[in-house]
Design a protein around this motif. Structure first.
Motif, PDB file in Angstrom:
ATOM      1  N   LEU A  25       7.541   7.455  -7.248  1.00 45.24           N
ATOM      2  CA  LEU A  25       8.285   7.282  -5.895  1.00 45.24           C
ATOM      3  C   LEU A  25       7.334   6.840  -5.840  1.00 45.24           C
ATOM      4  O   LEU A  25       7.178   5.663  -4.765  1.00 45.24           O
ATOM      5  CB  LEU A  25       7.987   8.812  -5.431  1.00 45.24           C
ATOM      6  N   GLY A  26       5.482   6.918  -6.311  1.00 45.48           N
ATOM      7  CA  GLY A  26       4.807   5.749  -5.751  1.00 45.48           C
ATOM      8  C   GLY A  26       4.754   4.725  -6.392  1.00 45.48           C
ATOM      9  O   GLY A  26       4.226   3.565  -5.711  1.00 45.48           O
ATOM     10  N   VAL A  27       5.054   4.012  -7.554  1.00 43.46           N
ATOM     11  CA  VAL A  27       5.288   3.308  -8.497  1.00 43.46           C
ATOM     12  C   VAL A  27       6.694   1.793  -7.480  1.00 43.46           C
ATOM     13  O   VAL A  27       6.703   1.199  -7.322  1.00 43.46           O
ATOM     14  CB  VAL A  27       5.363   2.921  -9.823  1.00 43.46           C
ATOM     15  N   ALA A  28       6.793   3.174  -7.130  1.00 37.36           N
ATOM     16  CA  ALA A  28       8.333   2.732  -6.040  1.00 37.36           C
ATOM     17  C   ALA A  28       8.222   1.746  -5.317  1.00 37.36           C
ATOM     18  O   ALA A  28       8.684   0.649  -4.963  1.00 37.36           O
ATOM     19  CB  ALA A  28       9.952   3.523  -5.755  1.00 37.36           C
ATOM     20  N   LEU A  33       6.362  -2.684  -1.528  1.00 37.42           N
ATOM     21  CA  LEU A  33       5.371  -3.494  -0.741  1.00 37.42           C
ATOM     22  C   LEU A  33       4.745  -4.627  -1.323  1.00 37.42           C
ATOM     23  O   LEU A  33       4.873  -5.692  -0.321  1.00 37.42           O
ATOM     24  CB  LEU A  33       3.854  -2.533  -0.643  1.00 37.42           C
ATOM     25  N   ILE A  34       4.490  -4.575  -2.686  1.00 33.12           N
ATOM     26  CA  ILE A  34       4.551  -6.249  -3.023  1.00 33.12           C
ATOM     27  C   ILE A  34       5.977  -7.048  -3.089  1.00 33.12           C
ATOM     28  O   ILE A  34       4.982  -8.535  -2.368  1.00 33.12           O
ATOM     29  CB  ILE A  34       4.273  -5.962  -4.691  1.00 33.12           C
ATOM     30  N   ILE A  35       6.739  -6.687  -2.489  1.00 33.50           N
ATOM     31  CA  ILE A  35       8.073  -7.577  -2.658  1.00 33.50           C
ATOM     32  C   ILE A  35       7.630  -8.134  -1.536  1.00 33.50           C
ATOM     33  O   ILE A  35       8.436  -9.085  -1.519  1.00 33.50           O
ATOM     34  CB  ILE A  35       9.226  -6.926  -3.633  1.00 33.50           C
ATOM     35  N   ILE A  56      13.115  -1.785 -12.553  1.00 35.63           N
ATOM     36  CA  ILE A  56      12.704  -1.773 -14.392  1.00 35.63           C
ATOM     37  C   ILE A  56      11.597  -1.459 -13.515  1.00 35.63           C
ATOM     38  O   ILE A  56      11.406  -0.994 -15.274  1.00 35.63           O
ATOM     39  CB  ILE A  56      12.399  -3.807 -14.101  1.00 35.63           C
ATOM     40  N   ALA A  57      10.787  -1.588 -12.853  1.00 38.49           N
ATOM     41  CA  ALA A  57       9.927  -1.088 -11.946  1.00 38.49           C
ATOM     42  C   ALA A  57       9.725   1.177 -12.121  1.00 38.49           C
ATOM     43  O   ALA A  57       8.526   1.681 -13.181  1.00 38.49           O
ATOM     44  CB  ALA A  57       8.927  -0.549 -10.910  1.00 38.49           C
ATOM     45  N   VAL A  58      10.820   1.612 -11.748  1.00 37.62           N
ATOM     46  CA  VAL A  58      11.197   2.784 -11.697  1.00 37.62           C
ATOM     47  C   VAL A  58      10.845   3.203 -13.109  1.00 37.62           C
ATOM     48  O   VAL A  58      10.767   4.273 -13.565  1.00 37.62           O
ATOM     49  CB  VAL A  58      12.222   3.439 -10.745  1.00 37.62           C
ATOM     50  N   GLY A  61       8.040   3.087 -14.829  1.00 34.83           N
ATOM     51  CA  GLY A  61       7.368   4.523 -14.350  1.00 34.83           C
ATOM     52  C   GLY A  61       7.834   5.852 -15.112  1.00 34.83           C
ATOM     53  O   GLY A  61       6.411   6.392 -15.282  1.00 34.83           O
ATOM     54  N   LEU A  62       9.679   6.182 -15.644  1.00 36.83           N
ATOM     55  CA  LEU A  62       9.528   6.809 -15.842  1.00 36.83           C
ATOM     56  C   LEU A  62       9.150   7.247 -16.853  1.00 36.83           C
ATOM     57  O   LEU A  62       8.761   8.374 -17.789  1.00 36.83           O
ATOM     58  CB  LEU A  62      11.790   6.761 -16.017  1.00 36.83           C
ATOM     59  N   LEU A  63       9.208   5.853 -18.168  1.00 38.70           N
ATOM     60  CA  LEU A  63       8.413   6.246 -18.983  1.00 38.70           C
ATOM     61  C   LEU A  63       6.822   6.078 -18.911  1.00 38.70           C
ATOM     62  O   LEU A  63       6.745   6.979 -21.124  1.00 38.70           O
ATOM     63  CB  LEU A  63       9.123   4.768 -20.185  1.00 38.70           C
ATOM     64  N   LEU A  64       6.356   5.562 -18.405  1.00 37.55           N
ATOM     65  CA  LEU A  64       4.859   5.614 -18.721  1.00 37.55           C
ATOM     66  C   LEU A  64       4.831   7.442 -18.362  1.00 37.55           C
ATOM     67  O   LEU A  64       3.599   8.208 -19.027  1.00 37.55           O
ATOM     68  CB  LEU A  64       4.028   5.530 -18.002  1.00 37.55           C
TER      69      LEU A  64
END
Length: 88
Positions: A25-28, A33-35, A56-58, A61-64
């Protein structure tokens, strides 16, 4: 299993849920915010612009964070199995 035991298990499960969902959720939130900042600067008000980068970011993030999330789930399951074996 008594009432306090049920509350302890529920508390552990909610804590594990927060630990696992927090990084993704932090990544999302960060990507959103950047967008939003980019859209405010360029005055592009396209609603669909946010979906693809966030997805794509989520997924990234899930993979990471998957090993971290797996270790949290493993620890929760071990604690639950210890309670079951102990009989309470």
């Amino acid at each position: 299993m008594t009432g306090p035991d049920v509350l302890d298990v529920a508390k552990e499960a909610i804590y594990a849920l927060l630990l696992m969902s927090g990084p993704v959720l932090g990544v999302a939130l960060f990507v959103g915010l950047i967008i939003a900042f980019f859209q405010a600067l360029t005055q592009i008000q396209e609603m669909t612009l946010t979906f693809v980068p966030k997805i794509i970011a989520v997924f990234a993030g899930l993979l990471l964070f998957l090993p971290f999330m797996g270790s949290i789930m493993n620890g929760l399951m071990l604690r639950l199995m210890e309670r079951i074996v102990a009989g309470g």
